[in-house]
Motif scaffolding. Structure first.
Motif, short mmCIF file in Angstrom:
data_model
loop_
_atom_site.label_atom_id
_atom_site.label_comp_id
_atom_site.label_asym_id
_atom_site.label_seq_id
_atom_site.Cartn_x
_atom_site.Cartn_y
_atom_site.Cartn_z
N ASP A 170 -5.54 7.72 -5.91
CA ASP A 170 -6.43 6.58 -6.15
C ASP A 170 -7.00 6.10 -4.82
O ASP A 170 -6.30 5.46 -4.02
N SER A 171 -8.26 6.37 -4.60
CA SER A 171 -8.90 6.04 -3.31
C SER A 171 -9.00 4.54 -3.06
O SER A 171 -9.08 4.10 -1.92
N ARG A 172 -9.00 3.74 -4.14
CA ARG A 172 -9.18 2.29 -4.00
C ARG A 172 -8.09 1.66 -3.14
O ARG A 172 -8.35 0.72 -2.37
N ASN A 173 -6.86 2.17 -3.26
CA ASN A 173 -5.75 1.60 -2.50
C ASN A 173 -5.90 1.85 -1.00
O ASN A 173 -5.60 0.98 -0.18
N TYR A 174 -6.37 3.04 -0.65
CA TYR A 174 -6.60 3.37 0.76
C TYR A 174 -7.71 2.49 1.32
O TYR A 174 -7.62 2.00 2.46
N ILE A 175 -8.75 2.29 0.51
CA ILE A 175 -9.89 1.48 0.96
C ILE A 175 -9.47 0.04 1.19
O ILE A 175 -9.86 -0.59 2.18
N MET A 176 -8.63 -0.50 0.27
CA MET A 176 -8.19 -1.89 0.43
C MET A 176 -7.36 -2.06 1.70
O MET A 176 -7.53 -3.04 2.43
N ALA A 227 0.82 -1.21 0.00
CA ALA A 227 0.00 0.00 0.00
C ALA A 227 0.86 1.26 0.00
O ALA A 227 0.55 2.24 -0.70
N GLU A 228 1.96 1.25 0.75
CA GLU A 228 2.85 2.41 0.79
C GLU A 228 3.44 2.69 -0.59
O GLU A 228 3.58 3.84 -1.00
N ARG A 229 3.77 1.62 -1.31
CA ARG A 229 4.28 1.79 -2.68
C ARG A 229 3.21 2.42 -3.57
O ARG A 229 3.49 3.29 -4.40
N LEU A 230 1.96 1.95 -3.41
CA LEU A 230 0.86 2.47 -4.23
C LEU A 230 0.56 3.92 -3.89
O LEU A 230 0.26 4.72 -4.78
N PHE A 231 0.64 4.29 -2.61
CA PHE A 231 0.40 5.67 -2.22
C PHE A 231 1.43 6.59 -2.87
O PHE A 231 1.12 7.73 -3.24
N ALA A 232 2.66 6.09 -3.02
CA ALA A 232 3.71 6.89 -3.65
C ALA A 232 3.51 6.98 -5.17
O ALA A 232 3.72 8.04 -5.77
N LEU A 233 3.08 5.86 -5.77
CA LEU A 233 2.87 5.84 -7.22
C LEU A 233 1.66 6.64 -7.66
O LEU A 233 1.70 7.36 -8.65
N ASP A 234 0.56 6.47 -6.92
CA ASP A 234 -0.69 7.12 -7.31
C ASP A 234 -1.45 7.57 -6.04
O ASP A 234 -2.37 6.90 -5.59
#
Length: 530
Positions: A345-351, A335-342
């Protein structure tokens, strides 16, 4: 060149335009006018407008529009058509419409352009109305018209409309056009009618690679992995060479069916046998497949072996696997990688929040939701759509906006009572809120899919399947509910979520519960009760 006439300058401007170099196109245009005092013609304007459109150069496009207006070229139909297309691509639909409405005699390209920009901007219903006006004006449609209409049908998800366009294609003698037939079979597949797709494909005299791949994509999205493999083998036997898109859909079909062994084989031979270099989409399919099968370590190793930097789609597939299997440690890292990439995108926070909630770590889940709020990110609300009487009905959780909502909720209560007698138990673990069990049951019983199913049973004849579209992933409890309802009501239910189709018949789903948390199948529950 000692002498440069207008044709010479237009050739240079057009060359820069095709390369997408707006600056050099405009520079050549200015030199043409200042050095030799040459006046532009319609070819000059079309080249510059095309360059502005391709490169998203809105300011330069506006300036070109203004100059064309000043020198009287807005009376040239081809120039106006180019401007309509430009403003449509930029999302300025009102400007495109004003240009079209001001045309004294719009031609076929003009109509196609204005219909197309409406579809591109998500106004497919208005596009259909414009097409009716085009017919009333006596303008005969061509291939481009039909392709655009079919794309609009796919967006609207109206089955009867697709049938009507299909009939029009036949009556206009365009059904033999390979491009139109390919788009038509894709529309049928996306609307849950795979048999109709195959009928269209079967009528093609010489389907090309794009047509074969489109049919393969239909098998993939419906989760028919074995059929997709057989179809791929037939494609190769017919001498059709697969490309990277073909392999993307083939691997996706394997992923949707849990065919790990087969996917590994095709992933290996796609380059060694067919010369197709693995791309990001291929790695994404493999990571998704391994992750859903519980091989999180293998999925992580595959990501680390990639020759390119993994994108958000790759990490998102692994994060979803962490959610399914409750791997908090890896989930947090991904998730930390995804927060940095995008970060938007709310979907990553929700997951990630769901991973924490499933483990009962409510404080950590709350922190993630607070971070979403701090970054002004909104969760996309879940909703389900069902067609009846040439109209699309939309339902959200607990929806009471429908005129017959009282009857819908009564039907839903009746259904839940019937399926509970058949062995259904509410799967409240999918309610990721720290509330009492009774509240969880009430919350989960009013999901949009359940309301759409109840409505469909009330209004759609017993001889027809219920076809429902969901904008998000179907939850495990709704998946279980649909299986039980298909058994006790003796109805076929087809639900398309954001990933694939689920065909529910006689208490079974075509996905084999691969895309939901495994539960007892309804018929085994009946046997147990007996």
């Amino acid at each position: 060149m000692p002498v440069k006439d207008l044709v010479s300058w237009n050739s240079l401007i057009s060359g820069f335009s095709k390369l997408g170099d707006v600056g050099k196109s405009l520079n050549a245009f200015c030199r043409m006018r200042s050095d030799l005092d040459l006046e532009p013609n319609e070819v000059t304007f079309i080249s510059i407008i095309s360059a502005c459109t391709d490169m998203g150069a809105i300011d330069e496009g506006n300036c070109t529009h203004g100059f064309a207006l000043r020198v009287g070229f807005l009376l040239e139909t081809k120039v106006v058509n180019a401007l309509i297309n430009m403003y449509g691509k930029f999302g300025h639909l009102n400007l495109a419409c004003r240009l079209f409405e001001a045309m004294p005699t719009p031609n076929l390209v003009s109509w196609n352009s204005v219909v197309s920009v409406h579809v591109q901007n998500g106004f497919s219903d208005e596009a259909m109305d414009l097409f009716k006006s085009m017919r009333r004006a006596g303008v005969k449609p061509d291939q481009a018209t039909m392709v655009t209409l079919l794309q609009g049908c796919a967006d609207l998800g109206v089955g009867k409309l697709a049938d009507a366009v299909h009939g029009l294609i036949v009556s206009c003698g365009l059904i033999s056009d390979i491009t139109i037939a390919t788009v038509l079979l894709s529309v049928y597949a996306k609307s849950g009618r795979l048999h109709a797709s195959y009928e269209v494909f079967g009528e093609m005299k010489n389907p090309d690679r794009i047509a074969w791949t489109a049919m393969l994509a239909g098998y993939a999205v419906h989760g028919y992995g074995r059929d997709a493999i057989e179809f791929f083998d037939l494609m190769v036997k017919k001498g059709v060479e697969p490309d990277h898109v073909t392999f993307t859909h083939l691997l996706s079909a394997c992923s949707h069916s849990g065919l790990i062994k087969e996917a590994k084989i095709y992933f290996k031979i796609m380059f060694s046998v067919y010369g197709v270099e693995p791309r990001m989409d291929h790695y994404s399919c493999m990571v998704d497949l391994l992750g859903r099968a519980g091989h999180l370590k293998a999925a992580r190793v595959l990501i680390e072996s990639m020759p390119m930097e993994p994108n958000s789609g790759i990490w998102g597939a692994l994060l979803n696997a962490c959610r399914i299997y409750g791997n908090i440690e890896l989930g947090k890292e991904v998730a930390e990688r995804l927060f940095a990439l995008d970060p938007s995108d709310s979907r990553n926070y929700i997951m990630l929040s769901n991973i924490y909630s499933s483990a009962g770590q409510w404080r950590d889940a709350s922190k993630v939701r607070a971070l979403m709020k701090e970054r002004s990110l909104m969760r996309n609300p879940g909703c389900s759509f069902i067609e009846h009487g040439n109209k699309i009905y939309r339902f959200v959780v607990g929806d009471q906006s429908h005129p017959n909502s009282e009857k819908i909720f009564m039907k839903l209560e009746e259904l839940i009572e019937k399926i509970q007698k058949a062995g259904y138990v509410p799967e409240t673990e999918f309610v990721l809120h720290n509330v009492d069990e009774e509240v969880k049951q009430d919350m989960i019983s009013k999901h949009s899919e359940k309301l759409a199913i109840a409505f469909g049973l009330l209004v759609i004849g017993a001889d027809r399947p219920l076809i429902i579209t969901k904008n998000l992933r179907i939850c495990g409890d709704c998946h279980s509910t649909a299986k039980f309802v298909s058994l006790v009501e003796k109805r076929t239910i087809i639900i398309r979520d954001m990933k694939r189709f689920h065909h529910f018949t006689d208490g079974l789903c075509s996905c084999g519960d691969y895309w939901s948390v495994p539960t007892l199948h309804p018929r085994s529950c009946l046997m147990t009760r007996t």
